[in-house]
Design a protein around this motif. Structure first.
Motif, PDB file in Angstrom:
ATOM      1  N   PHE A 193       6.348  26.652  23.206  1.00 30.73           N
ATOM      2  CA  PHE A 193       7.870  26.954  23.453  1.00 30.73           C
ATOM      3  C   PHE A 193       8.021  28.253  23.854  1.00 30.73           C
ATOM      4  N   VAL A 194       7.553  29.224  23.169  1.00 32.14           N
ATOM      5  CA  VAL A 194       7.527  30.569  23.560  1.00 32.14           C
ATOM      6  C   VAL A 194       6.991  31.183  24.609  1.00 32.14           C
ATOM      7  N   LEU A 195       5.922  30.282  25.102  1.00 33.20           N
ATOM      8  CA  LEU A 195       5.175  30.793  26.413  1.00 33.20           C
ATOM      9  C   LEU A 195       5.953  31.208  27.400  1.00 33.20           C
ATOM     10  N   PRO A 196       6.941  30.398  27.992  1.00 26.92           N
ATOM     11  CA  PRO A 196       7.817  31.158  29.094  1.00 26.92           C
ATOM     12  C   PRO A 196       8.354  32.390  28.665  1.00 26.92           C
ATOM     13  N   ALA A 197       8.822  32.435  27.691  1.00 28.18           N
ATOM     14  CA  ALA A 197       9.642  34.037  27.386  1.00 28.18           C
ATOM     15  C   ALA A 197       8.565  34.905  27.187  1.00 28.18           C
ATOM     16  N   LEU A 198       7.429  34.555  26.707  1.00 33.57           N
ATOM     17  CA  LEU A 198       6.091  35.609  26.741  1.00 33.57           C
ATOM     18  C   LEU A 198       5.858  35.844  28.095  1.00 33.57           C
TER      19      LEU A 198
END
Length: 302
Positions: free
Chosen positions: A27-32
């Motif tokens: 879930f945090v991959l796009p923001a990363l």
């Protein structure tokens, strides 16, 4: 999967999650990825450019620490740092104090507070070019502004933007006018979270308004104040728009900040490597403010 099998899985504490439960990390991959693209990659390129001689077009030439040595011998660079420190000191005192006083006053105007907040936020939501133009052409203009009106009636006043001794403070006054209402709204939102029972107990004990603020309200909003101190320090070293619009760094470099100096180096003299070195110095001050904020946050949790 039966409901009975779900119960122990959902009730398991987050810290006891099994090693195989790493699906939430996706879930945090796009923001990363977004952060890597718009922050880390340009940051690394700027870091590399700081050690090169580059005009922004031709092939960069590695010069090591020469850009920093040249900055060390540049009096304008040290004047820009001094101006940035003065600017930061102004913004950590005047708008902070105005914001706290205004927020305290709003606490006594609960029904009309929304209207006051809109009024306070008006300068903040206007574009910098609109605010700067109003002050430059309506207030400071020596021919058609308030300054000329007062001078025509015998007041010994002149355009403060044209005086090296007052130009920095005149530009800071415009930026403070635009910024302090935002701080007032933030502090007011924090004050509203003060537990009502603590306020009632203080008033029942006979405390006056200052004692209630000093011993009840202020301790409850200290985390917000620490955050605003860190953010204001970072913003102070990133300030560019009002200085560029009102004075462009002049007169005689009296309003030169690190940001305007970096801009001039990059887009007027095409010393992109030197501008990158200045940007690293600016980032260093921002990093120090971030470290200070993290330290204050940890101390408040003890």
């Amino acid at each position: 999967m039966t409901p009975a099998s779900l119960i122990p899985r959902l009730s398991r504490p987050a810290g006891d999650r099994a090693p195989g439960d790493s699906g939430y990390g996706w879930f945090v991959l796009p923001a990363l990825i977004l952060s890597l693209c718009i922050m880390v990659v340009p940051g690394l390129l700027t870091f590399r450019a700081a050690f090169t001689e580059w005009d922004g077009v031709s092939e960069p030439w590695w010069v090591g620490l020469d850009n920093f040595r040249e900055l060390n011998w540049d009096p304008v660079f040290w004047q820009a740092i001094a101006n940035n420190l003065r600017w930061t000191a102004l913004f950590l005192t005047i708008p902070m104090a105005l914001g706290l006083v205004a927020a305290s006053c709003l606490m006594t105007r609960r029904r009309s507070a929304a209207i006051y907040q809109v009024v306070l936020l008006l300068p903040y939501v206007l574009s910098p070019i609109a605010n700067a133009s109003m002050w430059k052409f309506i207030i400071f203009d020596p021919i058609s502004g308030v300054v000329s009106f007062m001078a025509a009636r015998g007041w010994d006043v002149s355009n403060p933007l044209a005086d090296p001794d007052s130009a920095l403070y005149a530009v800071a006054a415009v930026d403070i006018w635009h910024f302090w209402g935002y701080l007032a709204v933030i502090f007011f939102a924090a004050m509203r979270q003060t537990p009502a029972d603590q306020l009632e107990a203080a008033y029942l004990e006979g405390a006056n308004a200052w004692q209630v603020f000093r011993h009840v309200t202020l301790p409850n909003i200290l985390p917000t104040i620490a955050l605003m101190v860190a953010m204001t320090t970072i913003f102070s070293f990133l300030t560019f728009d009002y200085v560029y619009l009102l004075t462009g760094g002049g007169p005689a470099n009296s309003t030169e900040l690190l940001s305007t100096m970096a801009y001039n180096k990059a887009f007027r003299t095409f010393q992109v490597g030197m501008a990158a070195a200045i940007a690293l110095v600016m980032a260093l001050f921002g990093l120090l403010a971030s470290v200070l904020y993290v330290w204050l946050s940890r101390e408040s949790l003890k």
